[in-house]
Scaffold this active site. Structure first.
Site, mmCIF file in Angstrom:
data_model
loop_
_atom_site.group_PDB
_atom_site.id
_atom_site.type_symbol
_atom_site.label_atom_id
_atom_site.label_comp_id
_atom_site.label_asym_id
_atom_site.label_seq_id
_atom_site.Cartn_x
_atom_site.Cartn_y
_atom_site.Cartn_z
ATOM 1 N N LYS A 106 54.655 -5.775 -36.834
ATOM 2 C CA LYS A 106 54.996 -7.181 -37.052
ATOM 3 C C LYS A 106 53.862 -8.133 -36.674
ATOM 4 C CE LYS A 106 58.706 -5.469 -38.541
ATOM 5 N NZ LYS A 106 58.888 -5.360 -39.991
ATOM 6 N N PHE A 121 60.459 -20.755 -30.425
ATOM 7 C CA PHE A 121 61.842 -20.449 -30.812
ATOM 8 C C PHE A 121 62.401 -21.583 -31.671
ATOM 9 C CE2 PHE A 121 66.456 -20.830 -29.719
ATOM 10 C CZ PHE A 121 66.882 -19.686 -30.388
ATOM 11 N N ARG A 123 60.898 -2.523 -48.950
ATOM 12 C CA ARG A 123 61.921 -1.640 -49.512
ATOM 13 C C ARG A 123 62.875 -2.442 -50.385
ATOM 14 N NH1 ARG A 123 64.078 -3.142 -44.398
ATOM 15 N NH2 ARG A 123 65.883 -4.445 -44.800
#
Ligand code: MV4
Length: 446
Positions: A116, A201, A290
């Site tokens: 990531k 955040f 995917r």
């Protein structure tokens, strides 16, 4: 084109892939655990091979067993579906080394997006906006510096995580200091990699993702965005396209950006870029290399069969159409129906006594259920996807409510009644929801 494809998965997604193969004149091989001997994906396939006991590690994740099944049946290619081995770069590579075609992206692209921190760095370098923060932090001193730079509240994420696993919020330096070593140890145990990174955040973002298709020969198109904000504990419940939270300009901007970036990367196969959207701004968070559970809503508005395209591309075909050739029509919503209690979300495996799926105009049900089938306790609880299309969002909602009324599944608990509640909630009807809305409004288990 391939003669025979092995489908390394189970449930509704294995059926979904089987259907695409059949429509292309390709024979299929199902693999299954002993718990799935009577599953629909096994019944419909041309051939099937038992690859091990119920535990995923010993069957659907068992690479030698799956390669052996491909060898003995003479398959040309393997479609990994989603979950299980779909984002395992090692698997993709080993498949290629055995003279089989992996129906998916290159092992290099899977590996890049699986890390990531590396994925975020690559996205940033290619010109995609990312959430402030993102460099790997190895110790608390470095973490404190990075948090001060980014600004509190911060979110600590695992580099090898994803999908929300291993995330923690710190509102101030004190919280960061207590939580950091715990998060490190946890990342090490769960992902075998203790590397962490910090991000600003975001309090109430929407989760917007863009479906792209690339042929690895210079062409990449997008199939629009999906709004996946309606979720509980990182499990998506409802997805829709287009997002009711974006205007036309924002939609075009994020979709074109996603496609042009993947063009620069030379991306091959289907993929999804995930963004958080707050106050008119998009921030890239992750990419999934995917097929995704919610791909059918993009198919409903574009008429493009994503799985067929994955197979064509893996066989060496070029896309054969441009972005301008793709027309977006109407609105589509998917309800994920799980074998769970609709209030407590407790799993509810068991035998289906009665089954009736809705149908009619604009209604699609992707499911491997049948009357008499026993939902095993060993796997994901998704048992059906109700996908509805309408010319407008309102038509889609009306059609969705009538389809939920028609749906009969008895013998087990399902989340159908929960979806009926969501589909009459004002905030949902107004398209006014963020990633926390469901839990704040409906989740009495919290
Ligand atoms: C965030 C976030 C807020 N701020 N990052 C969770 C899943 C993973 N893909 C990223 N996730 C989040 N990252 C920052 N900087 C909130 C979430 C998040 C979330 C994101 C998408 C969908 C559902 C979610 C549920 C909780 C938290």
């Amino acid at each position: 084109m391939f003669d025979k494809v092995l489908i390394a998965n189970r449930g509704e997604i294995a059926l979904r892939i089987h259907r695409a193969c059949r429509e292309m004149g390709i024979r299929t091989v199902a693999v299954h655990s002993t718990a799935d001997a009577n599953a629909m994906h096994v019944r419909l396939a041309d051939e099937s091979v038992c690859i091990g006991p119920p535990a995923p590690r010993e069957s659907y994740l068992n690479i030698p067993a799956i390669l052996s099944a491909a060898a003995i049946t003479g398959a040309d290619a393997i479609h990994p579906g989603l979950g299980f081995l779909a984002e395992n770069a090692e698997f993709a590579q080993i498949v290629g080394e055995h003279d089989l075609v992996f129906i998916g992206p290159s092992p290099e692209h899977i590996r890049l997006m699986g890390d990531k921190v590396a994925a975020k760095r690559a996205a940033k370098e290619l010109g995609i906006p990312v959430v402030p923060g993102g460099d790997a932090v190895n110790d608390i001193v470095h973490a404190r510096q990075e948090a001060d730079r980014v600004g509190y509240p911060i979110l600590v994420k695992a580099a090898a995580g994803g999908g929300g696993r291993g995330m923690r919020v710190a509102r101030d330096q004190g919280e960061l200091e207590t939580m950091f070593p715990i998060a490190q140890a946890e990342a090490q145990t769960f992902f075998g990699n203790g590397a962490l990174y910090l991000e600003r955040f975001l309090a109430k973002p929407r989760h917007i993702e863009v479906q792209i298709l690339g042929d690895g020969q210079g062409s990449v198109v997008h199939l629009g965005e999906r709004d996946c904000s309606l979720q509980r504990k990182h499990q998506k419940l409802v997805e829709e396209t287009p997002s009711p939270g974006l205007n036309l300009t924002e939609r075009r901007r994020i979709c074109d950006l996603a496609a042009s970036t993947m063009r620069k990367l030379g991306y091959k196969s289907a993929g999804t870029l995930e963004f958080l959207y707050e106050n008119g701004q998009f921030f890239f968070i992750e990419m999934n290399t995917r097929l995704q559970v919610e791909h059918p809503i993009s198919e409903m508005v574009t008429g493009i069969d994503v799985v067929r395209e994955q197979i064509r591309i893996a066989a060496g075909a070029a896309l054969g159409y441009r972005q301008e050739d793709i027309a977006f029509a109407g609105h589509a919503i998917e309800c994920r129906i799980n074998a769970e209690h609709p209030d407590t979300f407790a799993p509810s495996p068991g035998t289906i006594q009665r089954y009736h799926a809705p149908g009619g105009m604009g209604v699609r049900v992707d499911s491997a259920l049948y009357r008499g089938y026993t939902v095993p306790p060993h796997y994901d609880s998704l048992i059906a996807k109700l996908i509805v299309h309408g010319s407008s969002r309102n038509e889609c909602l009306m059609r969705l409510r009538r389809s939920l009324e028609e749906f009969v599944v008895s013998g087990i608990e399902t989340t159908i009644p929960l979806h009926q509640k969501i589909m009459t909630a004002d905030a949902f009807l107004n398209g006014d929801y963020d990633i926390g809305w469901f839990e704040r409004t409906f989740d009495h288990t919290l």
